[in-house]
Design a protein around this motif. Sequence first.
Motif, PDB file in Angstrom:
ATOM      1  N   LEU A   1       0.835  -1.203   0.000  1.00 28.87           N
ATOM      2  CA  LEU A   1       0.000   0.000   0.000  1.00 28.87           C
ATOM      3  C   LEU A   1       0.869   1.251   0.000  1.00 28.87           C
ATOM      4  N   SER A   2       1.908   1.258   0.836  1.00 26.73           N
ATOM      5  CA  SER A   2       2.804   2.422   0.888  1.00 26.73           C
ATOM      6  C   SER A   2       3.478   2.652  -0.454  1.00 26.73           C
ATOM      7  N   GLU A   3       3.920   1.571  -1.096  1.00 23.02           N
ATOM      8  CA  GLU A   3       4.544   1.692  -2.409  1.00 23.02           C
ATOM      9  C   GLU A   3       3.552   2.247  -3.434  1.00 23.02           C
ATOM     10  N   GLY A   4       2.315   1.763  -3.374  1.00 22.67           N
ATOM     11  CA  GLY A   4       1.297   2.235  -4.293  1.00 22.67           C
ATOM     12  C   GLY A   4       0.969   3.704  -4.083  1.00 22.67           C
ATOM     13  N   MET A   5       0.870   4.122  -2.830  1.00 22.57           N
ATOM     14  CA  MET A   5       0.576   5.523  -2.534  1.00 22.57           C
ATOM     15  C   MET A   5       1.698   6.432  -3.032  1.00 22.57           C
ATOM     16  N   ALA A   6       2.937   5.971  -2.879  1.00 27.14           N
ATOM     17  CA  ALA A   6       4.071   6.768  -3.359  1.00 27.14           C
ATOM     18  C   ALA A   6       4.036   6.890  -4.883  1.00 27.14           C
ATOM     19  N   ALA A   7       3.732   5.783  -5.563  1.00 22.62           N
ATOM     20  CA  ALA A   7       3.651   5.811  -7.028  1.00 22.62           C
ATOM     21  C   ALA A   7       2.510   6.704  -7.489  1.00 22.62           C
ATOM     22  N   ALA A   8       1.360   6.622  -6.812  1.00 14.80           N
ATOM     23  CA  ALA A   8       0.221   7.459  -7.177  1.00 14.80           C
ATOM     24  C   ALA A   8       0.543   8.939  -6.977  1.00 14.80           C
ATOM     25  N   ALA A   9       1.276   9.245  -5.912  1.00 10.41           N
ATOM     26  CA  ALA A   9       1.661  10.638  -5.668  1.00 10.41           C
ATOM     27  C   ALA A   9       2.558  11.176  -6.784  1.00 10.41           C
ATOM     28  N   ASP A  10       3.294  10.270  -7.435  1.00  6.04           N
ATOM     29  CA  ASP A  10       4.134  10.647  -8.576  1.00  6.04           C
ATOM     30  C   ASP A  10       3.396  10.511  -9.907  1.00  6.04           C
ATOM     31  N   ASN A  11       2.071  10.276  -9.833  1.00  6.51           N
ATOM     32  CA  ASN A  11       1.237  10.108 -11.033  1.00  6.51           C
ATOM     33  C   ASN A  11       1.617   8.893 -11.871  1.00  6.51           C
ATOM     34  N   ASP A  12       2.261   7.926 -11.244  1.00  7.33           N
ATOM     35  CA  ASP A  12       2.586   6.682 -11.931  1.00  7.33           C
ATOM     36  C   ASP A  12       1.526   5.655 -11.536  1.00  7.33           C
TER      37      ASP A  12
ATOM     38  N   PHE B   1      -1.215  -1.858  -5.385  1.00  8.49           N
ATOM     39  CA  PHE B   1      -2.484  -2.023  -4.669  1.00  8.49           C
ATOM     40  C   PHE B   1      -3.039  -3.428  -4.884  1.00  8.49           C
ATOM     41  N   GLY B   2      -2.905  -3.936  -6.107  1.00  7.00           N
ATOM     42  CA  GLY B   2      -3.365  -5.285  -6.388  1.00  7.00           C
ATOM     43  C   GLY B   2      -2.590  -6.316  -5.594  1.00  7.00           C
ATOM     44  N   SER B   3      -1.281  -6.124  -5.457  1.00  5.01           N
ATOM     45  CA  SER B   3      -0.465  -7.052  -4.671  1.00  5.01           C
ATOM     46  C   SER B   3      -0.897  -7.048  -3.208  1.00  5.01           C
ATOM     47  N   SER B   4      -1.270  -5.887  -2.708  1.00  2.00           N
ATOM     48  CA  SER B   4      -1.747  -5.798  -1.324  1.00  2.00           C
ATOM     49  C   SER B   4      -3.067  -6.545  -1.153  1.00  2.00           C
ATOM     50  N   LEU B   5      -4.007  -6.290  -2.042  1.00  2.00           N
ATOM     51  CA  LEU B   5      -5.325  -6.915  -1.929  1.00  2.00           C
ATOM     52  C   LEU B   5      -5.281  -8.415  -2.198  1.00  2.00           C
ATOM     53  N   ASP B   6      -4.312  -8.866  -2.980  1.00  2.00           N
ATOM     54  CA  ASP B   6      -4.194 -10.300  -3.261  1.00  2.00           C
ATOM     55  C   ASP B   6      -3.837 -11.111  -2.018  1.00  2.00           C
ATOM     56  N   LEU B   7      -3.354 -10.449  -0.983  1.00  6.35           N
ATOM     57  CA  LEU B   7      -2.968 -11.155   0.244  1.00  6.35           C
ATOM     58  C   LEU B   7      -4.162 -11.435   1.152  1.00  6.35           C
ATOM     59  N   TRP B   8      -5.329 -10.878   0.821  1.00  7.39           N
ATOM     60  CA  TRP B   8      -6.511 -11.082   1.656  1.00  7.39           C
ATOM     61  C   TRP B   8      -7.133 -12.442   1.373  1.00  7.39           C
ATOM     62  N   ARG B   9      -7.527 -13.098   2.460  1.00  7.29           N
ATOM     63  CA  ARG B   9      -8.168 -14.409   2.344  1.00  7.29           C
ATOM     64  C   ARG B   9      -9.338 -14.468   3.329  1.00  7.29           C
ATOM     65  N   GLY B  10     -10.458 -13.901   2.928  1.00 11.37           N
ATOM     66  CA  GLY B  10     -11.642 -13.941   3.782  1.00 11.37           C
ATOM     67  C   GLY B  10     -11.580 -12.926   4.909  1.00 11.37           C
ATOM     68  N   GLU B  11     -12.447 -13.116   5.894  1.00 12.02           N
ATOM     69  CA  GLU B  11     -12.542 -12.184   7.011  1.00 12.02           C
ATOM     70  C   GLU B  11     -11.275 -12.235   7.856  1.00 12.02           C
ATOM     71  N   PRO B  12     -10.663 -11.085   8.135  1.00 17.65           N
ATOM     72  CA  PRO B  12      -9.442 -11.103   8.935  1.00 17.65           C
ATOM     73  C   PRO B  12      -9.703 -11.553  10.370  1.00 17.65           C
TER      74      PRO B  12
END
Length: 238
Positions: free
Chosen positions: A97-108, A116-127
Amino acid sequence: MAVAGAKAPVTGIRARSLLASLLLQRNQVVRLDRLVESIWEAPPATAVPQVRNLVAELRRTLQTSAREREVIETSPGGYRLVVADDEVDVARAEEHLSEGMAAAADNDHHVALRSFGSSLDLWRGEPLGDLAPALARTWRPRFTELRRRTLLARTKSRLALGMRELAIAELFDAVVEFPFDEELRLLLVTALHSCGRTTAALEVCRETRRHFLEQLGVDAGPTLRDLEVRILREGSPA
């Protein structure tokens, strides 16, 4: 669970809750009384020796899977789980998420979407869904907020790249998952209006106000109300 690339089966809600408590406070000494509180709502008289037995069993399980080092260390008054952040899913999700936010701040935003996709891919049901209720209540808000922020950031990057319909579909799903999150609803209304779906945008505004009044007893915030008025004045975008 996997340790050092090897499977380490941890069975039983108490053992899993103990492990989760140590993982969530990794590399810190967790006091014995805090471990007891994370496992039982009303601790039995034998809670302390039970925790010690669970730690011994857990140590054997993890040590079998990572023989090159001691995984659980005994310290005065408690225990410490020695583990690197990149071995823990929640830490990896936060880093992505931090990496994604930094890239978004640079308009990349293409790079941001991958992160962001890599972060969400780690979710497996209710935490923490299969753990002791006391532990879940304490820590689940952190997990929930992490997921909410990642979903919000991903839809913003998609909108920045002109992927409006995909972003809108994800926002509708996110609003179902987080029904009282006004920030997600505002973004959904804005996205709908910007692509000419003004009627749908106004319906989301009305549904939001109804939902908040019925469930919370309060109206939606002024930002959403002002947005609704502005959309009514402007009509559909040209």
